[in-house]
Design a protein around this motif. Structure first.
Motif, PDB file in Angstrom:
ATOM      1  N   ALA A  59      47.611  10.006 -24.133  1.00 17.25           N
ATOM      2  CA  ALA A  59      48.866   9.560 -24.753  1.00 17.25           C
ATOM      3  C   ALA A  59      48.507   8.946 -26.096  1.00 17.25           C
ATOM      4  N   GLY A  60      48.605   9.744 -27.156  1.00 13.68           N
ATOM      5  CA  GLY A  60      48.218   9.265 -28.487  1.00 13.68           C
ATOM      6  C   GLY A  60      46.735   8.931 -28.520  1.00 13.68           C
ATOM      7  N   ASN A  61      46.447   7.688 -28.929  1.00 15.69           N
ATOM      8  CA  ASN A  61      45.042   7.264 -29.011  1.00 15.69           C
ATOM      9  C   ASN A  61      44.529   6.678 -27.708  1.00 15.69           C
ATOM     10  N   HIS A  62      45.286   6.869 -26.650  1.00 13.47           N
ATOM     11  CA  HIS A  62      44.886   6.287 -25.363  1.00 13.47           C
ATOM     12  C   HIS A  62      44.835   7.343 -24.267  1.00 13.47           C
ATOM     13  N   LEU A  63      44.227   6.946 -23.178  1.00 13.20           N
ATOM     14  CA  LEU A  63      44.230   7.772 -21.970  1.00 13.20           C
ATOM     15  C   LEU A  63      44.802   6.906 -20.858  1.00 13.20           C
ATOM     16  N   THR A  80      37.636   6.838 -27.365  1.00 15.23           N
ATOM     17  CA  THR A  80      36.563   6.090 -28.033  1.00 15.23           C
ATOM     18  C   THR A  80      35.933   6.847 -29.196  1.00 15.23           C
ATOM     19  N   GLY A  81      36.338   8.088 -29.407  1.00 14.99           N
ATOM     20  CA  GLY A  81      35.933   8.824 -30.610  1.00 14.99           C
ATOM     21  C   GLY A  81      34.434   8.808 -30.852  1.00 14.99           C
ATOM     22  N   ALA A  82      34.062   8.354 -32.064  1.00 19.98           N
ATOM     23  CA  ALA A  82      32.640   8.394 -32.456  1.00 19.98           C
ATOM     24  C   ALA A  82      31.844   7.210 -31.895  1.00 19.98           C
ATOM     25  N   ASP A  83      32.521   6.279 -31.239  1.00 21.90           N
ATOM     26  CA  ASP A  83      31.797   5.116 -30.691  1.00 21.90           C
ATOM     27  C   ASP A  83      30.726   5.572 -29.713  1.00 21.90           C
ATOM     28  N   LYS A  84      29.681   4.776 -29.638  1.00 20.26           N
ATOM     29  CA  LYS A  84      28.581   5.109 -28.733  1.00 20.26           C
ATOM     30  C   LYS A  84      28.701   4.227 -27.498  1.00 20.26           C
ATOM     31  N   THR A  85      28.610   4.855 -26.316  1.00 18.98           N
ATOM     32  CA  THR A  85      28.821   4.089 -25.078  1.00 18.98           C
ATOM     33  C   THR A  85      27.735   4.403 -24.053  1.00 18.98           C
ATOM     34  N   ALA A  86      27.521   3.444 -23.175  1.00 16.45           N
ATOM     35  CA  ALA A  86      26.596   3.669 -22.055  1.00 16.45           C
ATOM     36  C   ALA A  86      26.871   2.638 -20.967  1.00 16.45           C
ATOM     37  N   ARG A  88      29.834  -0.567 -25.704  1.00 16.11           N
ATOM     38  CA  ARG A  88      30.571   0.309 -26.634  1.00 16.11           C
ATOM     39  C   ARG A  88      30.263  -0.188 -28.044  1.00 16.11           C
ATOM     40  N   LEU A  89      29.706   0.689 -28.859  1.00 11.36           N
ATOM     41  CA  LEU A  89      29.261   0.286 -30.191  1.00 11.36           C
ATOM     42  C   LEU A  89      29.876   1.199 -31.240  1.00 11.36           C
TER      43      LEU A  89
END
Ligand SMILES: Cc1cc2nc3c(=O)[nH]c(=O)nc-3n(C[C@H](O)[C@H](O)[C@H](O)COP(=O)(O)OP(=O)(O)OC[C@H]3O[C@@H](n4cnc5c(N)ncnc54)[C@H](O)[C@@H]3O)c2cc1C
Length: 285
Positions: A66-70, A175-181, A200-201
């Protein structure tokens, strides 16, 4: 063991479930995947007179954009989250986290809504959604409200959820280009986190950290955001020295729990190690 007797109700709509909860609010439990509730009932640590099984209510297990969200329906199982192509592409931290939970049987039944409502201080999903600044939809007799996850968890198995409210959805950002783990240290026997860390970075074009979210589970009586670590990472190049210096603050001013899996001192050390490892894992992608 066999649970104490209770009245079982399996409504086919959210309205029916909420009305039932409202009429029995002093002695009722919601059943979703049953992966935490059933053991509690069988051990008679919980003896509700009424159990409302929300598992047959249609429409509560979707995963949609939904737009920029899930929006993730509360009844979405860990298995659904783990295998969702939409989440893998748009918010990979949730599938990354789901794969670390328990075993296939638990992941096939356990739901994200149940995990969050249960507010287990060693639960993995609470940390993941905190690192995502998620919001939790709670539906009750007065309709629905969205609660920021920082405000949702109160302590050991406690949240702001009212007895006649149902967690119906979780809203997370793309989260697009953000890096997560997500990484955790867990005994093989239970799989529960002694320490679990979600990161999330966001990095700018020059590789400097422009935003950091670090959430930790298993260490205190509820999952928490490591604000000091986030401050120390933000505005810096994430080299080994800066990561280690920031990670050293991960359990500062936190009342660290101790149990058969580890002393407070051991957990504190493990937290620092795992914060550094998780940041490095996120950077590796
Ligand atoms: C062998 C084993 C290993 C496990 N390992 C892990 C692990 O590694 N990591 C981890 O995080 N968890 C682990 N768990 C716990 C499990 O993941 C979750 O606690 C569980 O899946 C919660 O979701 P559920 O749908 O099964 O909830 P249920 O067990 O049905 O309910 C849990 C609690 O939440 C309430 N509830 C459920 N759904 C809702 C809702 N939608 N709204 C309001 N209240 C609700 C119930 O009333 C109950 O109090 C493990 C469990 C088992 C049995």
């Amino acid at each position: 063991m066999i649970p104490a007797a209770f009245e079982y109700y399996a409504p086919r709509s959210l309205n029916e479930a909420v009305s039932y909860l409202a009429s029995h609010r002093d002695d009722v439990k919601i059943l979703s995947g049953g992966q935490s509730l059933m053991p509690l009932l069988k051990m008679r640590l919980s003896k509700p007179a009424y159990v409302v099984d929300i598992g047959r209510i249609p429409g509560l297990d979707g995963i949609t954009e939904a737009g920029n969200h899930l929006i993730i329906g509360a009844l979405a199982t860990y298995a659904q989250i783990e295998s969702s192509e939409l989440l893998k592409k748009k918010c990979p931290l949730l599938p990354q986290t789901a794969t670390t939970i328990a075993d296939v049987q638990v992941r096939n039944r356990g739901t994200i809504g149940g995990s969050i409502a249960h507010a287990d201080p060693a639960g993995d999903m609470p940390a993941a959604i905190m690192a995502l600044d998620a919001e939790i939809q709670c539906t009750g007799p007065n309709g629905e409200r969205w609660v920021k996850c920082d405000d949702f968890f109160l302590g050991l198995l406690m949240s702001v959820l009212e007895p006649d409210e149902i967690v119906t959805a979780i809203k997370v950002p793309v989260t697009g280009a953000d890096k997560t783990a997500y990484l955790k240290a867990a005994p093989r026997s239970s799989g529960f986190a002694v320490v679990g860390v979600a990161a999330r970075l966001a990095l700018d074009a020059g590789g400097t950290c422009s935003r950091a979210a670090i959430a930790i589970t298993g260490v205190a009586d509820k999952a928490y955001r490591a604000a000091r670590v986030e401050q120390l990472l933000t505005g810096k190049k994430l080299d080994a020295q800066n990561i280690t210096a920031a990670a050293a603050e991960a359990a500062r001013n936190v009342e660290v729990v101790e149990d058969i899996n580890g002393s407070a001192e051991y957990r504190k050390h493990l937290t620092e190690v795992y914060v550094a490892r998780t940041v490095e894992a996120a950077l590796r992608g």
